[in-house]
Design an enzyme around this catalytic site. Structure first.
Site, mmCIF file in Angstrom:
data_model
loop_
_atom_site.group_PDB
_atom_site.id
_atom_site.type_symbol
_atom_site.label_atom_id
_atom_site.label_comp_id
_atom_site.label_asym_id
_atom_site.label_seq_id
_atom_site.Cartn_x
_atom_site.Cartn_y
_atom_site.Cartn_z
ATOM 1 C CG ASP A 536 -1.785 1.180 1.355
ATOM 2 O OD1 ASP A 536 -2.313 1.620 0.322
ATOM 3 O OD2 ASP A 536 -1.943 1.694 2.472
ATOM 4 C CB SER A 676 -9.878 13.945 -12.266
ATOM 5 O OG SER A 676 -11.100 13.530 -12.836
ATOM 6 N N GLY A 811 -4.927 3.634 -3.696
ATOM 7 C CA GLY A 811 -6.182 4.262 -4.096
ATOM 8 C C GLY A 811 -5.987 5.653 -4.648
ATOM 9 C CG ASP A 812 -3.361 8.655 -3.119
ATOM 10 O OD1 ASP A 812 -4.478 9.093 -2.819
ATOM 11 O OD2 ASP A 812 -2.397 8.648 -2.354
ATOM 12 C CE LYS A 909 -4.957 -1.017 -1.940
ATOM 13 N NZ LYS A 909 -4.626 -0.402 -0.642
ATOM 14 C CG ASN A 932 -7.274 0.335 2.277
ATOM 15 O OD1 ASN A 932 -6.797 0.500 3.394
ATOM 16 N ND2 ASN A 932 -6.690 0.806 1.203
ATOM 17 N NE ARG A 1194 29.864 -38.851 1.471
ATOM 18 C CZ ARG A 1194 29.321 -37.689 1.110
ATOM 19 N NH1 ARG A 1194 29.641 -37.133 -0.040
ATOM 20 N NH2 ARG A 1194 28.484 -37.071 1.906
#
Length: 1332
Positions: A536, A676, A811-812, A909, A932, A1194
């Site tokens: 993680d 985003s 998770g980033d 995961k 998680n 031996r």
């Protein structure tokens, strides 16, 4: 995934069922054609004839990766619709191919009848099977069902909603809902015996000795005492059981600590402090700031306006940004305990499930029906942040919470060494059968053909009966070829190795007083064979603490402490290096350069006012910044440290305090929020001089393309950005522009229309923002450090040198993960990033196939493979994990030195780990610190949990718990290597020593007419493993060090010995067995030659009898196997002397005492008169001198040859250690640093991450306009919605200006009390009268 991409069931859809698949035929393509992948058959190096997986895993479930969608999309609230969630259910058709065991045991697919469609997204077979398996031996459920005859149906009818009565425990008790107790133990009182026995008798050696014990009870068959084997086996099982109990008690103690955590539960009109375990479904609980959420609950009210609250879900999904939850407006007014008493109603809730991001329910409050959505649901495992308190209804408890539904029962793991031993025991059993057949057939032949055995009266004896009787006799006689004490010895060795790991001060973290804890000691040797680490990011590699590190303003770079040799200088006409922050402050007030001073002023002003942070006045001049994004918090904190303190937020303005004591207020006109797609955030403000300015911050790619034509600082700022990126810092570009009044008026009209439209509002708002976010003036850039855990870069570098591949599952978002990869040295400047970021399955397939083709066309070398890194996002990963693409993913991943999986869910995961586990023979380690990560940790061969900031859930569920990621280096490189080598040597030696002694019984059958006569007395043979050879393998397994800790860390490449099976393999195992056969032959033949002529005389001319010769054989064998232990031991300690010479001395002392006393007690009567005859015989002592030397000659010669002429790498290191030879190889660190600086220039065009981890659910502008920090909180610590206060400025509850001016000190969250708004105990507000 969208519904358009819902996977259709097909013939190859059995994800994890075992099937025996034969290798598919490959078509040979001409070498003249370029290599091209067109379908699944075109990759010759992708192995499809995989080994049978170690476990059968069935994911006939609806809550798979399809459900792990972006949880932050706005969801329209609607009335209760039972079939609403059906559209999320993937199509698992009944015509799908079922696995081998499915067909063998007749398992049927889950029914999909109309009556089972309620909340079909989560009522899946896996949930039911997990619950049923967990409850099958639950004593409480069994007791209630069969003794008390109570209703124990915890799940109820899954097709109907769960009914929860609010404020009515008695009514909810009728439904027998699960309590809030959680357990991560492997056993309970009912399951211990069956599980333990199954685990122990899955070891073939124990099963073998159980059969031997049964055969010994047959009359007139056993040549030895009938109780020797069963008694020893019972001792072995008891010791193993005690070890398992001790380890499981530790888990139970950890669970008890969590279950007894404190929480405030509403009871009889007030909140009373109780334990988590006391929480029941339907209870109202109160959670204070910085406390963990104890159960899944629906928010009723909070201390913030309109029932808002901030939660951190890093423990659930790994994301660092805070999520915003909000109660329903109908319940947000219930802030007093007396008001809560008046709540009367019920909640219709979905049934317990494992989907973290969905929830549906209806609250019936009086005559109102209020829809509930994920916006009101807070899950167990989250942490309350930036909110004084919340109250909530408990919906799911204990193992029915979504967090625990994502967990699996603690698995029983078996090591690779154990599996090899099991297979070799089967092979050894085959050898044993051959020896038994030879002996039994020989006896039948001898009794039939020999003319010299007439005195035995064997005429008329059934040859078949004699054969089977002989078979059982020789089974018992040769059974000790498999060491019965092996597994108990190994278990004790592992337990003590685990104890030493826990006692290592180098693995102790003093700041938190946290030692390393080994919860599953049976896996310690696998620490020395790890090939893949799945880690993680948040809380594992990083501390989840952001720090404002540096900034670039007007072409100059500033930092608090200038690094050595990094002072500002001019290179190629561009200034590189750093100025200090003090220098920046001087330039800010320098009247000679007004332009630069103006740029610095605007830059710092932008940091202080362009954000969504809420300042909280803590009194005494202290301010706490409540930031949903840790990056924004760091930027505002950085501006505050540089003299621009953000002190007040109102619905329509913000105020800052300068170092000079001057206050400035700015009118907040509009906020263009971050998402985003935009990768930026803008705020439009009216400055004190009346001008309107747009302030913008975002990723460099989006800011630079929106600059005006006249920007003189682009080139130096870009250079600084590259410098920041090379250090793994999170960067942002800052720009601004002046907006004429008329332009703003026209734009505001467009913006308002977009904000009020009912169709595609988000897209239209983005389009409106595009109209005004143009012609920006570049101010500079910021650099934020996502602070790593201590020594993470060095640890990762060392692990990679050891041949371990590291996969980061986080998770980033992609940019953030790449940045962290750079800063922690997982990724290097010269690495080529293979990025897979697609929206559809076909695009993902095409992307992977193109990469495979390119890699084959270039025929990359091993050195070039170390420059490859795969970066794949969650959506593409979801497609790539499907059966027809997972081979492509694994093929590319195995070629890369590092892999980063972004935006992954907890289930993904686990699926990634299980995929690698199934399709490779490599050993895997998973490490994480959040809930998680639990499924990933349990899926790997070895699971490591970090006792970190995200709670203890991962540590409780892991096999090993550590406090810091850096401890992984010594845990694997040192303790792992030691454990693997020690366990390997102890196991091989245990098999060898039994072979060396007990094979003399086989050689003897050729001399005694295959009669089954034993050479040695039966109890003495049992004592061989119990007393006289038990210490050497134990001491070698605990104290031996083939290389010192210092040199193992100095040369991590030695770790590859474990990965390659250098100390334990099938070849090595049988070489030891053959050596044991050789030594047994030397002992038997040698003693026969010494004793054959009756030369071992006693007084009065008495010759040695059979038992005297047997004692000689026994003693010689002990001396030889102890001599072999001395040869293989690499480090001699006082315990080694006690174990090897001490064991032999113990036998020499023990035998005369035992042989002289116990025969008179009818035990070992064979020893009458043997002791004096043996110890007085010179032949006996001559045998002990000659035969061991001859037998071990031996072994000594082979060891000498290997070390002198074909040495292994560790032999050379051992020589360096023995003679204290220094390593004079040149240190190349400075050279590598210089190369790294050169490579920074080559990364100019590579993608850079940007410092923004803010949630994307929108509504930030609405939230910040609810706050007026000049208002005082109410007597319950609550804050009113300032946006609804139409009489702003006249409120009597407003703080005076005198209270708001003066010196402010900004404090970190860590400096705060647990609950800054807790009620004063001397004036408890809950005792006040409240007028409804």
């Amino acid at each position: 995934m969208s519904n358009n991409n819902t996977h259709k069931g097909g013939p190859d859809d059995t994800l994890f069922d075992i099937d025996f698949v034969s290798p598919e035929p490959m078509e040979n393509e001409p070498n003249t054609k370029p290599y091209n992948v067109t379908d699944d058959q075109s990759i010759p190096n992708i192995q499809r004839n995989h080994v049978i997986p170690e476990e059968t895993i069935d994911f006939h479930r609806s809550d798979n990766i399809v459900n792990d969608v972006n949880p932050f999309n706005n969801q329209q609230e609607a009335d209760w619709e039972p079939n609403h969630l059906d559209m999320h259910e993937p199509d698992f058709s009944n015509n799908k191919r079922r696995g081998f065991f499915s067909r063998l045991f007749g398992r049927r697919p889950a029914d999909s009848t109309p009556g089972s469609k309620y909340n079909s997204v989560t009522t899946s077979e896996i949930d039911d099977s997990y619950t049923n398996s967990r409850d099958q031996f639950n004593i409480k459920i069994l007791f209630n069902k069969y003794i008390l005859r109570k209703n124990v149906s915890v799940n109820g009818d899954m097709s109907k909603p769960r009914i929860i009565n609010m404020n009515d425990r008695q009514a909810n008790a009728e439904f027998s809902y699960c309590d809030n107790h959680i357990s991560t133990t492997k056993y309970n009182p009912a399951t211990f015996l069956p599980k333990f026995l199954f685990q122990e008798f899955s070891k073939y050696a124990n099963l073998f000795f159980l059969c031997t014990s049964a055969i010994q009870q047959v009359p007139n068959v056993s040549p030895t005492n009938r109780y020797t084997t069963i008694g020893t086996l019972m001792c072995v099982l008891i010791v193993s059981a005690m070890k398992e109990i001790v380890e499981d008690v530790k888990r139970a103690t950890s669970d008890k600590e969590l279950n007894n955590s404190k929480i405030e539960i509403y009871w009889d009109g007030e909140f009373i402090e109780k334990r988590w375990i006391d929480i029941k479904v339907g209870d109202i609980i109160k959670v204070n700031s910085e406390e963990a959420i104890p159960a899944d609950l629906i928010v009723i009210s909070s201390s913030e306006p309109e029932g808002l609250c901030y939660i951190e879900t890093a423990n659930l999904d790994g994301e660092t940004n805070l999520k915003i939850k909000q109660s329903r407006s109908e319940t947000s007014k219930f802030i007093d305990s007396r008001q809560l008493r008046a709540i009367d109603g019920r909640i219709l809730s979905e049934q317990p499930n494992s989907s973290l991001y969905t929830y549906e329910g209806t609250m019936e409050l009086g005559s109102q029906k209020i829809p509930l959505s994920p916006e009101q649901m807070i899950l167990r495992g989250a942490t309350l942040r930036n909110t004084a308190w919340i109250t909530g209804f408990v919906i799911f408890t204990g193992h029915e919470t979504k967090l625990m539904r994502n967990a699996t029962a603690t698995p029983i793991k078996r090591t690779a060494v154990e599996r090899v031993i099991n297979m070799q025991i089967i092979a050894l059993f085959g050898v044993l059968i051959v020896l038994i057949l030879i002996s039994s057939i020989g006896n039948v032949i001898m009794s039939s053909a020999s003319k010299h055995l007439s005195y035995l009266y064997l005429e008329g004896t059934s040859k078949v009966g004699l054969f089977f009787k002989d078979f059982l006799t020789f089974w018992i006689l040769f059974s000790n070829l498999v060491p019965i004490s092996l597994f108990v010895t190994v278990e004790l060795i592992k337990y003590y190795q685990a104890f030493m790991i826990g006692s290592d001060l180098d693995l102790y973290y003093e700041p938190s007083d946290t030692p390393t804890v080994v919860r599953t000691s049976s896996l310690v040797e696998e620490l020395g064979q790890i090939e893949y680490i799945f880690s993680d990011k948040t809380g594992t590699l990083t501390r989840n603490i952001m720090e404002f590190k540096s900034c670039s303003i007007a072409g100059r770079c500033y930092i608090e402490n200038i690094p050595e040799d990094r002072k500002a200088s001019i290179e190629d006409g561009i200034e590189i290096g750093y100025h200090s922050f003090e220098d920046m402050k001087e330039r800010l007030h320098d009247p000679k350069d007004i332009d630069e001073a103006h740029s610095i002023d605007i830059f710092l002003t932008l940091l202080a006012i362009c954000h969504t942070v809420i300042p909280e006045d803590m009194g005494n001049g202290q301010i706490k910044y409540q930031a949903a994004s840790p990056d924004e918090g760091a930027l505002v904190q950085g501006a505050s440290d540089l003299g621009y303190k953000f002190i007040i937020r109102k619905p329509h303005s913000v105020r800052i305090l300068l170092d000079s004591g001057e206050e400035k207020e700015y009118e907040l006109l509009n906020v263009c929020e971050f998402n985003s797609t935009r990768k930026r955030m803008s705020a439009i403000l009216r400055f004190p001089d009346g001008s309107i300015k747009l302030l913008c911050k975002g990723a460099d790619t989006v800011i630079l393309e929106r600059l005006g034509s006249d920007n003189m600082y682009v080139e130096p700022t870009t250079r600084h950005l590259e410098d920041y990126a090379s250090q793994g810092l999170r960067t942002l570009c800052l720009g601004y522009r002046d907006i004429p009044e008329e332009e703003y008026t026209n734009w505001k009209h467009i913006y308002n229309e977009a904000a009020t439209t009912m169709e595609d509002r988000g897209d239209k708002l983005d389009e409106a923002a595009e109209l005004i976010e143009k012609n920006l003036i570049l101010l500079g850039a910021t650099a934020i450090e996502d602070k790593l855990q201590d020594e993470v870069p060095d640890t990762i570098h060392t692990l990679q040198e050891a041949g371990i591949k590291i996969w980061v599952l986080t998770g980033d978002r992609q940019e953030t993960a790449i940045n962290i990869g750079m800063s922690c040295r997982l990724l290097a400047e010269d690495m080529n990033l293979l990025i897979v970021n697609e929206e559809t399955k076909e695009d993902t397939r095409k992307n992977l196939v193109e990469k495979i083709n390119a890699l084959h066309e270039h025929e990359i070398s091993e050195r070039e493979k170390n420059t490859l890194a795969l970066v794949i996002d969650g959506k593409s990963l979801g497609f790539a994990l499907e059966p027809d693409l997972e081979d492509y993913l694994l093929y590319v991943g195995k070629l890369c030195k590092a892999v980063i999986c972004c935006r992954v869910s907890p289930l993904q995961k686990a699926l990634v780990v299980k995929m690698v586990k199934r399709k490779t023979s490599s050993l895997l380690l998973a490490i994480g610190d959040g809930a998680n990560d639990v499924s990933m940790i349990q899926a790997a061969h070895v699971g490591v949990g970090i006792s970190g900031m995200e709670g203890m859930q991962a540590a409780r569920s892991a096999d090993i718990a550590v406090a810091q990621f850096k401890f992984l280096k010594k845990l694997l490189i040192v303790h792992g290597s030691w454990s693997y080598q020690r366990i390997s040597t102890a196991i091989l030696y245990s098999f060898y020593k039994n072979t060396a002694l007990y094979m003399t019984q086989f050689w003897y059958v050729f001399a005694n007419g295959f009669s089954g006569q034993s050479i040695m007395e039966s109890w003495t043979m049992s004592f061989y493993n119990l007393f006289f050879t038990v210490l050497p393998p134990f001491v070698m397994g605990v104290f031996d060090q083939y290389v010192s800790s210092r040199l193992l860390e100095r040369y991590p490449q030695l770790y590859k010995l474990g990965q390659k099976g250098q100390f334990f393999s099938v070849t090595i195992f049988w070489s030891w067995i053959i050596n044991g056969f050789y030594h047994s032959a030397v002992v038997f033949i040698g003693t026969i030659l010494f004793y054959r002529y009756g030369s071992a005389l006693n007084m009065h001319g008495e010759v040695a009898d059979h038992w005297s010769w047997g004692v000689s054989v026994y003693t010689t064998s002990i001396l030889i196997v102890l001599g072999k232990a001395a040869l293989v031991t690499t480090q001699w300690t006082k315990f080694t002397f006690l174990a090897i010479p001490g064991s032999f001395i113990f036998w020499l002392v023990f035998f005369p005492i035992y042989g002289s006393i116990f025969p008179y007690a009818s035990i070992s009567r064979e020893y009458f008169g043997v002791v004096p005859h043996t110890y007085r015989s010179g032949v006996f002592w001559l045998t002990l001198l000659v035969l061991p030397i001859f037998a071990l000659l031996r072994d000594f010669g082979w060891k000498y040859y290997r070390r002198m002429y074909v040495p292994e790498t560790y032999h050379l290191v051992q020589e360096m250690q023995k003679y204290n030879i220094n390593d004079y190889r040149p240190h190349i660190q400075h050279f590598q640093d210089a190369i790294r600086k050169v490579r920074q220039v080559q990364r100019m065009k590579k993608q850079r991450g940007f410092a923004f981890s803010q949630a994307e659910e929108g509504g930030q502008e609405k939230i910040i306009r609810m706050y007026d920090t000049t208002l005082k909180r109410g007597k319950f610590g609550e804050m009113a919605d300032a946006s609804a206060n139409v009489f702003e400025g006249t409120d009597n509850n407003r703080a005076s200006d005198d209270e708001l001016t003066g010196h402010y000190e900004v404090i970190d969250n860590n400096d705060l009390p647990d609950n800054p708004f807790a009620e004063d105990n001397d004036n408890n507000v809950e005792n006040d009268l409240f007028d409804l």
